[in-house]
Design a protein around this motif. Structure first.
Motif, PDB file in Angstrom:
ATOM      1  N   PRO B  27      56.657  29.816  15.039  1.00 50.34           N
ATOM      2  CA  PRO B  27      56.976  30.794  16.076  1.00 50.34           C
ATOM      3  C   PRO B  27      56.274  30.518  17.405  1.00 50.34           C
ATOM      4  O   PRO B  27      55.203  29.910  17.433  1.00 50.34           O
ATOM      5  N   GLY B  28      56.866  30.956  18.457  1.00 51.07           N
ATOM      6  CA  GLY B  28      56.279  30.837  19.792  1.00 51.07           C
ATOM      7  C   GLY B  28      57.230  31.451  20.792  1.00 51.07           C
ATOM      8  O   GLY B  28      58.393  31.060  20.846  1.00 51.07           O
ATOM      9  N   GLU B  53      54.153  23.116  14.494  1.00 48.25           N
ATOM     10  CA  GLU B  53      55.371  22.477  14.988  1.00 48.25           C
ATOM     11  C   GLU B  53      55.512  21.046  14.507  1.00 48.25           C
ATOM     12  O   GLU B  53      56.626  20.549  14.317  1.00 48.25           O
ATOM     13  N   LYS B  75      58.080  26.725  21.040  1.00 47.64           N
ATOM     14  CA  LYS B  75      57.878  26.952  22.460  1.00 47.64           C
ATOM     15  C   LYS B  75      57.408  25.650  23.088  1.00 47.64           C
ATOM     16  O   LYS B  75      57.076  24.689  22.385  1.00 47.64           O
ATOM     17  N   VAL B  77      54.659  24.467  24.489  1.00 51.19           N
ATOM     18  CA  VAL B  77      53.409  23.822  24.055  1.00 51.19           C
ATOM     19  C   VAL B  77      53.497  23.342  22.608  1.00 51.19           C
ATOM     20  O   VAL B  77      52.755  22.441  22.197  1.00 51.19           O
ATOM     21  N   GLY B  78      54.429  23.914  21.856  1.00 44.11           N
ATOM     22  CA  GLY B  78      54.643  23.464  20.484  1.00 44.11           C
ATOM     23  C   GLY B  78      55.116  22.018  20.446  1.00 44.11           C
ATOM     24  O   GLY B  78      54.802  21.272  19.516  1.00 44.11           O
ATOM     25  N   GLN B 112      50.134  29.930  27.947  1.00 38.45           N
ATOM     26  CA  GLN B 112      48.928  29.468  28.615  1.00 38.45           C
ATOM     27  C   GLN B 112      49.218  28.465  29.727  1.00 38.45           C
ATOM     28  O   GLN B 112      48.323  28.074  30.456  1.00 38.45           O
ATOM     29  N   HIS B 343      41.653  43.932  14.842  1.00 42.40           N
ATOM     30  CA  HIS B 343      40.806  43.088  15.703  1.00 42.40           C
ATOM     31  C   HIS B 343      39.812  43.909  16.525  1.00 42.40           C
ATOM     32  O   HIS B 343      38.779  43.413  16.954  1.00 42.40           O
ATOM     33  N   MET B 381      46.029  26.283  20.455  1.00 48.02           N
ATOM     34  CA  MET B 381      45.961  26.714  19.066  1.00 48.02           C
ATOM     35  C   MET B 381      44.884  25.931  18.306  1.00 48.02           C
ATOM     36  O   MET B 381      44.936  24.698  18.219  1.00 48.02           O
ATOM     37  N   GLY B 406      42.841  33.555  14.727  1.00 51.43           N
ATOM     38  CA  GLY B 406      43.632  34.301  13.748  1.00 51.43           C
ATOM     39  C   GLY B 406      44.006  33.462  12.543  1.00 51.43           C
ATOM     40  O   GLY B 406      43.839  32.237  12.553  1.00 51.43           O
ATOM     41  N   THR B 409      46.722  30.902  13.411  1.00 51.32           N
ATOM     42  CA  THR B 409      46.187  29.862  14.286  1.00 51.32           C
ATOM     43  C   THR B 409      45.258  28.932  13.514  1.00 51.32           C
ATOM     44  O   THR B 409      45.257  27.710  13.719  1.00 51.32           O
ATOM     45  N   ASN B 435      44.705  39.006   9.514  1.00 53.97           N
ATOM     46  CA  ASN B 435      45.532  40.221   9.455  1.00 53.97           C
ATOM     47  C   ASN B 435      46.820  39.955   8.683  1.00 53.97           C
ATOM     48  O   ASN B 435      47.768  40.728   8.734  1.00 53.97           O
ATOM     49  N   ILE B 437      49.324  38.027   9.086  1.00 55.40           N
ATOM     50  CA  ILE B 437      50.613  37.902   9.767  1.00 55.40           C
ATOM     51  C   ILE B 437      50.389  37.134  11.078  1.00 55.40           C
ATOM     52  O   ILE B 437      49.269  37.046  11.563  1.00 55.40           O
ATOM     53  N   THR B 438      51.451  36.595  11.614  1.00 56.54           N
ATOM     54  CA  THR B 438      51.411  35.974  12.937  1.00 56.54           C
ATOM     55  C   THR B 438      51.797  37.070  13.920  1.00 56.54           C
ATOM     56  O   THR B 438      52.981  37.322  14.146  1.00 56.54           O
ATOM     57  N   THR B 441      53.392  36.803  18.201  1.00 53.60           N
ATOM     58  CA  THR B 441      54.774  36.391  18.448  1.00 53.60           C
ATOM     59  C   THR B 441      55.783  37.347  17.813  1.00 53.60           C
ATOM     60  O   THR B 441      56.969  37.047  17.776  1.00 53.60           O
TER      61      THR B 441
HETATM   62  C1  TPP Z   1      51.242  25.226  20.058  1.00 55.89           C
HETATM   63  C2  TPP Z   1      51.545  26.669  20.075  1.00 55.89           C
HETATM   64  N1  TPP Z   1      52.434  27.154  19.208  1.00 55.89           N
HETATM   65  C3  TPP Z   1      52.749  28.471  19.212  1.00 55.89           C
HETATM   66  C4  TPP Z   1      52.157  29.318  20.100  1.00 55.89           C
HETATM   67  C5  TPP Z   1      52.567  30.774  20.140  1.00 55.89           C
HETATM   68  N2  TPP Z   1      51.544  31.616  19.547  1.00 55.89           N
HETATM   69  C6  TPP Z   1      50.665  32.259  20.292  1.00 55.89           C
HETATM   70  S1  TPP Z   1      49.552  33.043  19.369  1.00 55.89           S
HETATM   71  C7  TPP Z   1      50.239  32.571  17.944  1.00 55.89           C
HETATM   72  C8  TPP Z   1      49.712  32.922  16.591  1.00 55.89           C
HETATM   73  C9  TPP Z   1      49.108  34.239  16.484  1.00 55.89           C
HETATM   74  O1  TPP Z   1      48.858  34.534  15.142  1.00 55.89           O
HETATM   75  P1  TPP Z   1      47.397  34.711  14.575  1.00 55.89           P
HETATM   76  O2  TPP Z   1      46.552  33.537  14.878  1.00 55.89           O
HETATM   77  O3  TPP Z   1      47.532  35.036  13.137  1.00 55.89           O
HETATM   78  O4  TPP Z   1      46.798  35.931  15.376  1.00 55.89           O
HETATM   79  P2  TPP Z   1      47.374  37.402  15.607  1.00 55.89           P
HETATM   80  O5  TPP Z   1      48.255  37.362  16.793  1.00 55.89           O
HETATM   81  O6  TPP Z   1      48.072  37.812  14.357  1.00 55.89           O
HETATM   82  O7  TPP Z   1      46.182  38.221  15.876  1.00 55.89           O
HETATM   83  C10 TPP Z   1      51.343  31.812  18.214  1.00 55.89           C
HETATM   84  C11 TPP Z   1      52.201  31.285  17.166  1.00 55.89           C
HETATM   85  C12 TPP Z   1      51.242  28.760  21.012  1.00 55.89           C
HETATM   86  N3  TPP Z   1      50.627  29.501  21.943  1.00 55.89           N
HETATM   87  N4  TPP Z   1      50.944  27.455  20.975  1.00 55.89           N
END
Ligand code: TPP
Lengths: 190, 582
Positions: B27-28, B53, B75, B77-78, B112, B343, B381, B406, B409, B435, B437-438, B441
């Protein structure tokens, strides 16, 4: 026929359903329509906006620009104020009077503007400002604010009562259809 | 049937109609809904969330080699993360059609940076398609699969925030099932060793030249001759802005932005007096058009490389009047961690301890903002772990220093960083916010969630066991709302001269809803405003005193826990008695 409608509010207020209903109404009537929204960071209590552009010929850009909105539907007062520059001369505003303080205001770093009412009154030819949250709660759920506001704004739009009811039936979860119809009628009565 | 579709839903619909069989994505924003939409269709498509990715693209490459049509979405950056398999798969070509979808974010709505993926497409040597409305999103996706097979190439589709997140009218079609192409070993194609790569590189050059020549035939060029004075070369969403701002102009719309059909562009240029190139981001088209010796009258000297464009921006550049309206000075409304967000407990503590926090990417990045201001960095990430390690090696300091990231991440790119910390004898502390979950996104499942992309039960990765297996000796799991215990633990571990991992465990408040009974501030309140420091959207200020916003409060009780005067009553478990944080 050309209608540019801006739906603005705070993340989590349900602005998306309002735009989905509008988009489908336009589609059913044979208009071209484009909607544009931004997901992601802007949710989580940040400010959100959806652009709805309806045209009987073609919609090119999905974005409404400053001075181009015929209608602004605002779910929160500060958000109505923020998007005011987008209203065209002679435009209409339908505003929920609810105030949601952004964190910088809560922390005392900035003030919630005190001149919103005057600014809205000055800019909008039609200004309908009311407590949509109270009406939604009366209809049965605070979540129905969106449909209450649509009811109020429906007067400025080219759709019949039947068409509105039809789209509510189609795009609202069956369990909430009656509630939303009530909410819509309450908005219309404002 | 005609339906209103989000650009991303239209991409998904196109892939489904094209007979896609395997989808593996991470996801992104703004790419996520493509995969989410596909996950809702039936068993005819295998849809999965990959841990990152790079894995997503590798899975798609393998599926293509196995003879199926395959898709991977991400996305912008992916694509950096996936660049390694992507660049070499671009030499090898495909068996089943292989499409990579990348969504850029001009304007940094939720990213970012605002890097321009067209360069990745050009660098890798693959065709890049760029649709201009939801209907084209669907059509180009189908075309991309056909091109992939017909030219034996990976195809990149480039979207962006305005494309992916605009809705428009799309005509639905039928799915065309495709048999999986029987596997035949072809090691010259699929084993990327120097001798093979040299040969495949030549083939790649040839097919790119062919695609540039075929652009018109493929329907990827639209020449709209109008006023011959002004000719505009444009693509994607900018095409719409140009049509709106300059309805009289002649327009050359590119659906193919790599390789460029330069001969066709030259022919168009010869028919107009002044040629303009209008493109968001870097002068990608412009530089190539100029380099081909085609005179460009106006490009980036008229427009910025930053942010999003609009019709008004183009009108202004061409001296066309736009409505003037009065500006307002409205206070900003920065996003916040949700009411009940797990958080918040952690960042309340880190803020209190004034810890140096190497942050990462996720919902928790929001803790960098007021009132917690509890994050010192955010790079990419998983970057928090490597950065913390480098910081420690440079300064010799591991006291009151942590990396925070997270669960999604950590799994995406944090694990290798942690291996490095063990291997190279780090003494730091890593905090994983689990938590389940992702979140950021929009709540996708991940390998620690216990569910897969379709919502079915799946094995859940045990993060604590993983950390121990890597060789971390001090691994702790704690509820981040137990703020006193958490504070003690962080103090102890950041002063210990050994590597530690603290896993804060509490499900995302959007997934596991709380009791919902709002907290109540009683008359014991001394207006110390400690509760405000939690940064909760359900606590406001009225007449100079904090109050609970009933509609927003989920009754998580964190504010009750931080109140030093037991002035907040909450029905949340464990806080009935009021557990002040002194
Ligand atoms: C390379 C890359 N892929 C995807 C994303 C999009 N993205 C931003 S935060 C995130 C993950 C958030 O999940 P988590 O680490 O579990 O933290 P939470 O938001 O649940 O607190 C993603 C997939 C990104 N910023 N960079």
């Amino acid at each position: 026929m050309e209608k540019n409608i801006l739906i603005v509010g705070v993340g989590g207020q349900g602005t998306l359903l309002a735009s989905v209903l509008l988009g489908n109404l336009a589609l059913q009537k044979g208009y071209d329509v484009k909607l544009s929204e931004v997901h992601g960071m802007s949710q989580r209590g940040g400010d959100v906006v959806t652009h709805v552009k309806i045209n009987d010929t073609i919609v090119a850009s999905p974005l409404i620009e400053k001075g181009e909105a015929d209608i602004i539907i605002a779910f929160e007062k500060l958000e109505a104020y923020r998007w005011l520059p987008y209203l065209r001369e002679g435009g209409a505003m339908y505003v929920n009077e609810q105030q949601i303080m952004p964190m910088p205001v809560v922390l005392g770093q900035v003030e919630y503007p005190s001149d919103i009412d005057e600014a809205l009154a000055k800019a909008a030819s039609t200004l309908v400002k009311f407590d949509a949250l109270a009406l939604a709660e009366e209809a049965g759920s605070s979540k129905a604010v969106n449909v209450v506001l649509l009811g109020a704004a429906s007067k400025a739009m080219p759709f019949t009562q039947e068409e509105w009811m039809d789209v509510i039936e189609k795009y609202v979860k069956p369990k909430f259809v009656e509630l939303n119809k009530t909410a819509f009628a309450m908005g219309q009565a404002v | 049937m005609k339906r209103i579709m989000l650009g991303n839903e239209a991409f998904a619909r196109g892939a489904w109609e094209a007979g896609v069989r395997v989808v593996s994505s991470y996801p992104g924003t703004p790419s996520t809904e493509v995969t989410e939409t596909l996950a809702k269709c039936g068993d005819e498509v295998h849809v999965e969330w990959a841990p990152n990715e790079k894995v997503g693209v590798e899975v798609a490459v393998g599926a293509s080699m196995g003879g199926a049509r395959a898709l991977s979405c991400m996305k912008h950056v992916g694509l950096n993360v996936a660049a390694d398999p992507f660049f070499t798969a671009a030499y090898n070509g495909v068996t089943g059609g292989l499409v990579v979808l990348v969504a850029d974010d001009n304007g940094c709505h939720s990213s970012q940076n605002e890097q321009d993926s067209r360069y990745h497409g050009r660098g890798a040597g693959v065709p890049v398609l760029e649709p201009a409305d939801p209907s084209e999103c669907k059509d180009y996706m189908k075309l991309a699969f056909d091109m992939s097979e017909n030219y034996d190439t990976v195809v990149l589709i480039r979207s962006g925030t305005r494309m992916s997140h605009s809705r428009g009218i799309v005509e639905e079609g039928e799915r065309v099932e495709r048999e999986v192409i029987p596997y035949e070993k072809d090691f010259l194609k699929y084993v990327a060793m120097p001798a093979m790569a040299r040969v495949n590189h030549v083939k790649q050059e040839k097919r790119l030249a062919q695609i540039a020549e075929d652009a018109g035939k493929l329907g990827l060029i639209k020449e709209e001759m109008n006023d011959p004075e002004i000719g505009v070369v444009t693509s994607g969403i900018c095409y719409q802005y140009v049509k709106e701002a300059l309805p009289e102009a002649s327009v050359f719309k590119l659906g193919l932005v790599n390789p460029l059909p330069l001969q066709d562009i030259a022919a168009f240029a010869s028919k107009v007096s002044r040629l303009y190139v209008i493109e968001e981001g870097n002068p990608f088209l412009e530089e190539q058009i100029r380099a081909a010796g085609i005179p460009v009258h106006g490009g980036k000297e008229l427009f910025t490389i930053q942010g999003e464009y609009s019709a008004n921006m183009i009108r202004k550049a061409f001296g066309i009047e736009v409505p003037e309206t009065e500006d307002v000075n409205a206070p900003g409304r920065p996003p916040l961690l949700c009411a009940g967000c797990p958080h918040k407990g952690l960042f309340y503590v880190l803020s209190k301890l004034k810890t140096t926090v190497m942050g990462d990417i996720g919902c928790y990045t929001l803790a960098a903002l007021a009132p917690t201001n509890a994050i010192d960095s955010c790079l990419c990430m998983g970057g928090s772990i490597g950065m913390e390690h480098g910081f420690e090696k440079a300064t010799g300091r591991n006291d009151n220093l942590v990396a925070v990231l997270g669960d999604s991440t950590f799994i995406h790119s944090g694990i290798t960083g942690l291996v490095n910390m063990v291997y190279n004898e780090a003494k730091g502390t890593v905090i994983i916010l689990d938590n389940r979950i992702t979140g950021m996104t929009g709540h996708q499942q991940n390998p620690a969630s216990g569910k897969n992309a379709k919502g079915e039960l799946a094995p859940a990765l045990d993060l604590a066991s993983l950390c121990r297996a890597i060789g971390v000796k001090n691994v702790f799991e704690i509820d981040p709302f137990e703020i006193r215990e958490l504070e003690e633990l962080i103090k102890a571990e950041t002063s210990r001269d050994e590597l530690s991992v603290i896993i804060t465990k509490r499900p995302c408040a959007m997934i596991v809803k709380q009791t919902g009974v709002p907290n109540v501030i009683t008359d014991r309140c001394k207006n110390c405003r400690q509760c405000i420091k939690v940064g909760c959207p359900a606590i406001g200020m009225k007449d100079g005193r904090p109050y609970i916003i009933k509609e927003s409060c989920v009754g998580c009780g964190l504010c009750a826990r931080v109140c030093p005067f037991d002035a907040i009553e909450s029905t949340a478990r464990g806080v009935e008695a009021g557990r002040g944080d002194e």
